[in-house]
Design a protein around this motif. Structure first.
Motif, PDB file in Angstrom:
ATOM      1  N   UNK A 144       0.827  -1.218   0.000  1.00  0.00           N
ATOM      2  CA  UNK A 144       0.000   0.000   0.000  1.00  0.00           C
ATOM      3  C   UNK A 144       0.858   1.263   0.000  1.00  0.00           C
ATOM      4  N   UNK A 145       2.126   1.135   0.362  1.00  0.00           N
ATOM      5  CA  UNK A 145       3.017   2.285   0.413  1.00  0.00           C
ATOM      6  C   UNK A 145       2.941   3.065   1.710  1.00  0.00           C
ATOM      7  N   UNK A 146       1.949   2.769   2.545  1.00  0.00           N
ATOM      8  CA  UNK A 146       1.777   3.538   3.781  1.00  0.00           C
ATOM      9  C   UNK A 146       2.974   3.450   4.729  1.00  0.00           C
ATOM     10  N   UNK A 147       3.637   2.299   4.843  1.00  0.00           N
ATOM     11  CA  UNK A 147       4.726   2.196   5.819  1.00  0.00           C
ATOM     12  C   UNK A 147       5.967   3.012   5.492  1.00  0.00           C
ATOM     13  N   UNK A 148       6.102   3.471   4.255  1.00  0.00           N
ATOM     14  CA  UNK A 148       7.393   3.975   3.793  1.00  0.00           C
ATOM     15  C   UNK A 148       7.811   5.319   4.374  1.00  0.00           C
ATOM     16  N   UNK A 149       6.871   6.099   4.904  1.00  0.00           N
ATOM     17  CA  UNK A 149       7.255   7.399   5.462  1.00  0.00           C
ATOM     18  C   UNK A 149       6.943   7.497   6.952  1.00  0.00           C
TER      19      UNK A 149
END
Length: 198
Positions: A144-149
């Motif tokens: 989902x990309x949520x963890x990346x920042x």
């Protein structure tokens, strides 16, 4: 000299949309001005000292650009034992962090600091326990990309809420700005609050 009614009398020294949203929920008026500092931890620096140092440095850095204003800054990190888990460098590191957190209790620390017209600061600690996660759950969440920042590679306020089985302490601390403790600091610093306006 800025007046208290001027929104620039309170400056949020953070580009985090989560901190901005949390502060806005309280009816606070403020200007956003991110601090560009080196956030690398010192050798053997422990979590509470690390976040407090960064929060103070951010607040003091931005206060130099806004004479006469109060500046609020915060920094959050995740600690698994003595190891600091900051923002992952990419999907593989995010997957590794989530695998290590799976089924375990970890700590979230946020340093909060006010500088400018007054200088006060505090560290807030919250314990978070993760469910035991399957590889499929971790892979999906990373995709989902949520963890990346996000520190520790998860956001409890978003899709990552399904990872958490228990929390002890301030929920908003895990999101990035412990509201109760932040209000106490703002009060001590003399910042005018919406419900105390003359």
């Amino acid at each position: 000299m800025r007046t208290l009614e001027d929104p620039s009398s309170l400056v949020l020294a953070s580009a985090s949309p989560r901190r901005r949203d949390l502060l806005s929920q309280l009816g606070m008026r403020f200007t956003v001005a991110a601090a560009d500092i080196d956030e690398s931890p010192f050798s053997a620096e422990v979590a509470d000292a690390y976040v407090l140092r960064l929060a103070r440095t951010k607040a003091q850095t931005v206060a130099g650009r806004f004479p006469g204003a109060w500046v609020l800054a915060a920094d959050t990190t995740v600690a698994l034992g003595s190891q600091l888990l900051g923002k992952p460098s990419g999907p593989e590191e995010a997957r590794d962090m989530l695998t290590r957190l799976s089924g375990r209790k970890h700590s979230v620390y946020t340093g909060v600091a006010v500088a400018g017209r007054a200088e006060v600061s505090a560290v807030v600690h919250t314990s978070v326990t993760f469910r035991t996660l399957s590889a499929g759950e971790i892979d999906w969440y990373v995709s989902t990309g949520e963890p990346l920042d996000k520190a520790g590679a998860y956001g409890m306020q978003g899709k990552g809420s399904f990872l958490v089985s228990a929390i002890e302490g301030s929920p908003t601390n895990v999101i990035g700005l412990p509201l109760g403790e932040t209000l106490e600091l703002l009060t001590r610093a003399g910042v005018p609050l919406p419900w105390r306006a003359a």
